[in-house]
Design an enzyme around this catalytic site. Structure first.
Site, short mmCIF file in Angstrom:
data_model
loop_
_atom_site.label_atom_id
_atom_site.label_comp_id
_atom_site.label_asym_id
_atom_site.label_seq_id
_atom_site.Cartn_x
_atom_site.Cartn_y
_atom_site.Cartn_z
N GLY A 49 0.85 -1.18 0.00
CA GLY A 49 0.00 0.00 0.00
C GLY A 49 0.88 1.23 0.00
N GLN A 54 3.26 9.71 1.85
CA GLN A 54 4.54 9.07 1.54
C GLN A 54 5.16 9.57 0.25
OE1 GLN A 54 2.80 4.96 2.37
NE2 GLN A 54 4.93 4.69 2.95
N CYS A 103 7.57 -0.83 6.29
CA CYS A 103 6.98 0.35 5.66
C CYS A 103 7.97 0.89 4.64
CB CYS A 103 6.68 1.40 6.72
SG CYS A 103 6.02 2.94 6.05
N LEU A 104 7.48 1.26 3.48
CA LEU A 104 8.36 1.81 2.45
C LEU A 104 9.03 3.10 2.91
CD1 LEU A 104 6.13 1.18 -0.70
CD2 LEU A 104 8.21 -0.06 -0.07
N HIS A 145 -2.71 0.16 8.52
CA HIS A 145 -1.40 0.78 8.31
C HIS A 145 -1.52 2.02 7.40
CE1 HIS A 145 3.13 0.31 7.62
NE2 HIS A 145 2.77 1.18 6.69
N GLU A 146 -2.29 1.88 6.31
CA GLU A 146 -2.39 3.00 5.36
C GLU A 146 -3.19 4.17 5.94
OE1 GLU A 146 -0.37 3.01 2.98
OE2 GLU A 146 0.12 0.90 3.30
N HIS A 149 -1.12 6.26 8.16
CA HIS A 149 -0.29 7.23 7.45
C HIS A 149 -1.04 8.55 7.26
CE1 HIS A 149 3.47 5.36 6.38
NE2 HIS A 149 2.90 4.31 5.85
ZN ZN Z 1 3.85 2.51 5.47
#
Ligand code: ZN
Length: 192
Positions: A49, A54, A103-104, A145-146, A149
């Site tokens: 995701g 991000q 996480c990216l 998680h998304e 963010h």
């Molecule tokens: Zn993340």
């Protein structure tokens, strides 16, 4: 469409609460292009995701998608591409699962967080159509998680036991097998 740079932990944009997108704005070329960029960037990075923060935008939109055979997450069941605009999450029941997350925006680190096993998600898609769905299991974890963010929250904040932090190399070496067994059990129980 373009692959954008993914900002990393320490950039203040990851700590901002993203703002709602108005219906007119959602139809604009700028926001539609942002959604295309989120999809391209997520796919290029092999993420599950990606939220607008991000890539440096504080609008309430994220994309979730797990393609079959994703090398980062071989234990995750596929999730078809879902664009969530102005999402609102609500837990259903109080069952919790411990999920090892990465996480990216937090390169080379993983840790164990608690997530609700079942959540109700309300959102509009990129065409402005309203949706209300229940998501369960690992998929529910990805949605939580998304949406975190978009509230300026990182998985780091939710790690209760700092001894669970690992690099990807150490995760593969020492922790992957046990976590994957737990993850597959959760997928079996919840169907996702
Ligand atoms: Zn993340």
């Amino acid at each position: 469409m373009a692959v954008r740079e993914i900002v990393t932990v320490g950039d203040p944009v990851l700590r901002e609460r993203a703002r709602d997108i108005a219906p007119d704005e959602l139809r604009s070329i700028e926001v539609q292009r942002l959604i295309d960029d989120l999809i391209d960037t997520k796919r290029t990075a092999n993420g599950a995701g990606l939220a607008a923060n991000q890539i440096g935008e504080t609008l309430r939109v994220a994309v979730v998608e797990v393609e079959a055979g994703n090398p980062r997450y071989p234990y995750k069941p596929p999730i078809p591409l879902t664009v969530i605009v102005n999402p609102v999450l609500e837990p259903v029941g109080d069952e919790i699962a411990e999920i090892n997350e990465g996480c990216l925006s937090v390169p080379d680190l993983r840790g164990t967080v608690e997530r609700f096993v079942t959540v109700r998600v309300r959102y509009v898609d990129r065409d402005g159509v309203e949706h209300e769905e229940e998501r369960r299991g690992l998929t529910a974890g990805t949605f939580q998680h998304e949406v975190d963010h978009l509230d300026g929250v990182l998985f780091l904040d939710r790690v209760r036991d700092p001894t669970t932090f690992t690099t990807w190399e150490q995760f593969d070496r020492h922790h992957r097998a046990a976590f994957e067994a737990r993850a597959r059990d959760l997928v079996r129980r919840t169907g996702s």
